[in-house]
Motif scaffolding. Structure first.
Motif, PDB file in Angstrom:
ATOM      1  N   UNK A   1       0.844  -1.179   0.000  1.00 61.67           N
ATOM      2  CA  UNK A   1       0.000   0.000   0.000  1.00 61.67           C
ATOM      3  C   UNK A   1       0.889   1.242   0.000  1.00 61.67           C
ATOM      4  N   UNK A   2       0.620   2.150  -0.892  1.00 59.63           N
ATOM      5  CA  UNK A   2       1.402   3.376  -1.004  1.00 59.63           C
ATOM      6  C   UNK A   2       1.047   4.310   0.144  1.00 59.63           C
ATOM      7  N   UNK A   3       2.055   4.826   0.821  1.00 60.23           N
ATOM      8  CA  UNK A   3       1.821   5.804   1.881  1.00 60.23           C
ATOM      9  C   UNK A   3       1.363   7.112   1.253  1.00 60.23           C
ATOM     10  N   UNK A   4       0.347   7.737   1.848  1.00 58.75           N
ATOM     11  CA  UNK A   4      -0.125   9.003   1.298  1.00 58.75           C
ATOM     12  C   UNK A   4       0.847  10.133   1.592  1.00 58.75           C
ATOM     13  N   UNK A  56       5.090  16.188  -5.667  1.00 58.59           N
ATOM     14  CA  UNK A  56       3.869  15.518  -6.126  1.00 58.59           C
ATOM     15  C   UNK A  56       3.274  14.552  -5.116  1.00 58.59           C
ATOM     16  N   UNK A  57       4.115  13.807  -4.420  1.00 56.89           N
ATOM     17  CA  UNK A  57       3.636  12.670  -3.637  1.00 56.89           C
ATOM     18  C   UNK A  57       2.568  13.056  -2.621  1.00 56.89           C
ATOM     19  N   UNK A  58       2.714  14.184  -1.961  1.00 49.91           N
ATOM     20  CA  UNK A  58       1.751  14.527  -0.910  1.00 49.91           C
ATOM     21  C   UNK A  58       0.391  14.930  -1.461  1.00 49.91           C
ATOM     22  N   UNK A  59       0.325  15.410  -2.708  1.00 50.19           N
ATOM     23  CA  UNK A  59      -0.948  15.826  -3.279  1.00 50.19           C
ATOM     24  C   UNK A  59      -1.549  14.772  -4.206  1.00 50.19           C
ATOM     25  N   UNK A 105      12.186   4.512  -1.781  1.00 48.47           N
ATOM     26  CA  UNK A 105      11.008   4.336  -2.621  1.00 48.47           C
ATOM     27  C   UNK A 105      10.300   3.039  -2.267  1.00 48.47           C
ATOM     28  N   UNK A 106      11.050   1.955  -2.133  1.00 55.01           N
ATOM     29  CA  UNK A 106      10.442   0.662  -1.787  1.00 55.01           C
ATOM     30  C   UNK A 106       9.773   0.725  -0.420  1.00 55.01           C
ATOM     31  N   UNK A 107      10.396   1.431   0.491  1.00 55.20           N
ATOM     32  CA  UNK A 107       9.845   1.551   1.830  1.00 55.20           C
ATOM     33  C   UNK A 107       8.484   2.248   1.818  1.00 55.20           C
ATOM     34  N   UNK A 108       8.378   3.361   1.096  1.00 56.33           N
ATOM     35  CA  UNK A 108       7.150   4.149   1.122  1.00 56.33           C
ATOM     36  C   UNK A 108       6.113   3.719   0.100  1.00 56.33           C
ATOM     37  N   UNK A 109       6.538   3.214  -1.035  1.00 52.72           N
ATOM     38  CA  UNK A 109       5.578   2.822  -2.065  1.00 52.72           C
ATOM     39  C   UNK A 109       5.073   1.398  -1.879  1.00 52.72           C
TER      40      UNK A 109
END
Length: 129
Positions: A1-4, A56-59, A105-109
């Motif tokens: 699950x991708x972290x928001x 981008x990631x946060x929005x 990236x692997x950790x958060x995505x």
């Protein structure tokens, strides 16, 4: 699950940003050293990955994670070309930076517990908190 929001804030120090900055430093060092061989692909990947991660990631979660992935892939491809002409220390600094980018990236995505997360939790977190 991708972290928001990776660790609650994308502007907080992450090993993705530190790895990208290390890679950018190595690219800049080689750019100055060899004026006829610019590490454009390496630099483009770093810029694309940092922009996607920080801005981008946060929005836009999926677009940010995908952009970060694409930027990291471009950076990795640039690293393969960078090895041909970079000095050995510059290459290894850039390679460690790219590894840190993939790790975060692997950790958060993908929500995977990664080696750099373990090192941070085991050694660094106790010192800074």
């Amino acid at each position: 699950m991708i972290e928001t929001q990776p660790d609650g804030a994308t502007l907080a120090p992450h090993h993705f940003t530190w790895g990208a900055l290390l890679t950018a430093w190595a690219a800049t060092y080689s750019w100055d050293r060899f004026t006829d061989r610019e590490p454009l692909m390496l630099s483009l990947g770093v810029v694309a990955g940092l922009f996607s991660f920080v801005m981008l990631w946060r929005y836009y979660v999926v677009a940010g994670a995908a952009g970060t992935f694409i930027g990291t892939v471009i950076t990795t491809a640039g690293l393969v070309r960078f090895r041909r002409y970079a000095s050995r220390p510059s290459f290894w600094v850039a390679a460690f930076g790219v590894y840190a980018m993939w790790d975060d990236w692997a950790s958060h995505a993908l929500s995977i517990w990664t080696p750099l997360d373990w090192l941070f939790e085991a050694y660094v977190h106790g010192i800074i908190s």
